[in-house]
Design a protein around this motif. Structure first.
Motif, short mmCIF file in Angstrom:
data_model
loop_
_atom_site.label_atom_id
_atom_site.label_comp_id
_atom_site.label_asym_id
_atom_site.label_seq_id
_atom_site.Cartn_x
_atom_site.Cartn_y
_atom_site.Cartn_z
N GLY A 209 18.38 -7.15 -10.97
CA GLY A 209 17.64 -8.06 -9.70
C GLY A 209 16.29 -8.38 -10.08
N VAL A 210 15.76 -8.17 -11.28
CA VAL A 210 14.38 -8.49 -11.61
C VAL A 210 14.16 -9.45 -12.64
CG1 VAL A 210 13.68 -6.03 -11.20
CG2 VAL A 210 14.25 -6.58 -13.42
N PRO A 211 13.18 -10.14 -12.72
CA PRO A 211 12.74 -11.13 -13.42
C PRO A 211 12.56 -10.61 -14.87
CG PRO A 211 10.91 -10.97 -12.14
CD PRO A 211 12.11 -10.01 -11.57
N ARG A 212 12.80 -11.48 -16.15
CA ARG A 212 12.45 -10.99 -17.21
C ARG A 212 10.99 -10.58 -17.55
NH1 ARG A 212 15.58 -10.96 -21.58
NH2 ARG A 212 17.70 -11.31 -21.30
N ASP A 213 10.07 -10.99 -16.71
CA ASP A 213 8.58 -10.92 -17.02
C ASP A 213 8.19 -9.76 -16.06
OD1 ASP A 213 8.87 -12.20 -14.67
OD2 ASP A 213 7.20 -13.69 -15.09
N ALA A 214 9.29 -9.08 -15.47
CA ALA A 214 8.90 -7.72 -14.76
C ALA A 214 8.26 -6.72 -15.57
CB ALA A 214 10.04 -7.36 -14.08
N SER A 215 7.22 -5.97 -14.94
CA SER A 215 6.76 -4.76 -15.53
C SER A 215 7.71 -3.87 -15.78
CB SER A 215 5.48 -4.29 -14.70
OG SER A 215 6.08 -3.49 -13.76
N ASP A 216 7.30 -2.84 -16.86
CA ASP A 216 8.08 -1.69 -16.95
C ASP A 216 8.64 -0.75 -15.96
OD1 ASP A 216 8.11 -2.60 -19.70
OD2 ASP A 216 6.93 -1.13 -20.49
N ASP A 217 7.39 -0.64 -15.14
CA ASP A 217 7.63 0.19 -13.91
C ASP A 217 8.52 -0.55 -12.89
OD1 ASP A 217 6.73 2.41 -12.32
OD2 ASP A 217 6.03 1.09 -11.20
N ALA A 218 8.48 -1.82 -12.87
CA ALA A 218 9.08 -2.45 -11.77
C ALA A 218 10.83 -2.52 -12.20
CB ALA A 218 8.62 -4.13 -11.68
N VAL A 219 11.07 -2.51 -13.52
CA VAL A 219 12.39 -2.55 -13.90
C VAL A 219 12.95 -1.26 -13.70
CG1 VAL A 219 13.74 -2.78 -15.67
CG2 VAL A 219 11.95 -4.28 -15.61
N ARG A 220 12.06 -0.38 -13.93
CA ARG A 220 12.31 1.36 -13.88
C ARG A 220 12.67 1.70 -12.42
NH1 ARG A 220 8.65 3.19 -16.29
NH2 ARG A 220 9.64 3.81 -18.26
N GLN A 221 12.12 1.07 -11.33
CA GLN A 221 12.22 1.17 -9.87
C GLN A 221 13.47 0.62 -9.61
OE1 GLN A 221 10.47 3.51 -7.96
NE2 GLN A 221 9.24 4.18 -9.95
N ALA A 222 13.67 -0.45 -10.01
CA ALA A 222 14.86 -1.35 -9.67
C ALA A 222 16.17 -0.54 -10.11
CB ALA A 222 14.83 -2.81 -10.51
N TRP A 223 16.07 -0.04 -11.39
CA TRP A 223 17.17 0.84 -11.67
C TRP A 223 17.32 2.01 -10.86
CZ3 TRP A 223 16.36 5.47 -14.23
CH2 TRP A 223 17.48 6.20 -14.58
N ARG A 224 16.24 2.54 -10.47
CA ARG A 224 16.44 3.84 -9.73
C ARG A 224 17.10 3.52 -8.33
NH1 ARG A 224 10.76 6.88 -11.08
NH2 ARG A 224 11.20 7.65 -13.22
N ARG A 225 16.61 2.52 -7.94
CA ARG A 225 17.10 1.93 -6.48
C ARG A 225 18.55 1.68 -6.47
NH1 ARG A 225 17.94 -2.90 -4.65
NH2 ARG A 225 16.60 -3.95 -6.38
#
Length: 268
Positions: A209-225
């Motif tokens: 649920g994140v765009p391809r240009d999301a930051s590493d931290d944003a992708v990690r937070q999405a995965w955890r959520r």
């Protein structure tokens, strides 16, 4: 006992014995035990409503999330099928397939479906009540919305009435635009277990649920959520029906696979 066996055991009374049947009767006893002598007893709000609405309100009052879930999905499916005209056989068959109604419970669930279809209760309060009760399980609510989309399409393309109905459910569930799009496009966790991935696998960013240009931290937070929302053990402990816990297990595997692909691509 299956989810449907549990709920039917609780609501058969109100279907066959009037609005103050088994579930509402249990709520009366519960209210008395919890201080029902108070003039502010919230159970008073149940009276004057239809049997279907009373049963849902009583289940919520008792804190029975499985009963509330079962009543609500039947009500929403029935009202969705009716909102654009006569209920079609294809819609009923889709409901039974998506929510896995056991043969031994079909008659009782059908009776509840018919009462919900014919009642004048608006659907929004049911969606809002389920959304409030499962506010910590957005993945499960997204699954329900995805299932409703499939029921709506079972007899043909979406109509304006069905689209408006589903938007009301989305608002009641408290789901965001991304969840709406996934449910609409068949990319919710319910669809994830259908084995429809391409040879290269589904897009990991879409799953997370994140765009391809999301930051590493944003992708990690999405995965955890997503892991927190969908972890089977967590869902089971919070009253989510077993059928959806099974789908959560499949969803968790997909979430982890997506995160692993992102990590490899980004060399994290």
């Amino acid at each position: 006992m299956t989810l449907w066996g549990k709920i039917i055991g609780g609501v058969t009374g109100f279907m066959t014995g009037g609005p103050l049947g088994a579930v509402v009767g249990a709520a009366l006893g519960h209210a008395a035990d919890q201080g029902g002598r108070s003039a502010g007893n919230p159970l008073g709000a149940l009276f004057g409503r239809s049997a279907v609405r009373q049963a849902a309100d009583a289940a919520a009052l008792l804190g029975s999330r499985e009963q509330l879930f079962a009543i609500t999905v039947v009500v929403l499916a029935a009202k969705l099928a009716k909102c654009d005209g006569a209920v079609k056989r294809e819609e009923i068959d889709a409901f039974k397939r998506l929510f896995r109604i056991p043969p031994e419970n079909l008659r009782e669930v059908a009776a509840l479906f018919d009462q919900a279809r014919d009642s004048t209760d608006p659907p929004e309060p049911f969606a809002e009540k389920l959304g409030e009760s499962f506010a910590d399980n957005k993945g499960m609510l997204e699954d329900v919305l995805g299932a409703l989309f499939q029921i709506a399409r079972a007899d043909g393309p979406l109509t304006k009435a069905e689209l408006a109905f589903l938007q009301g459910v989305q608002r009641g569930f408290g789901l965001d635009a991304a969840a709406w799009e996934r449910a609409r496009d068949g990319r919710s966790s319910r669809a994830a277990g259908d084995g429809t991935a391409t040879a290269s696998g589904p897009d990991p960013y879409t799953i997370l649920g994140v765009p391809r240009d999301a930051s590493d931290d944003a992708v990690r937070q999405a995965w955890r959520r997503l892991m927190l929302e969908n972890h089977p053990d967590s869902l089971a402990s919070r009253g989510v029906p077993a059928e959806f816990v099974k789908r959560a297990t499949e969803k968790v595997a997909e979430i982890n696979a997506a995160w692993d692909r992102v990590k490899r691509e980004r060399k994290l």
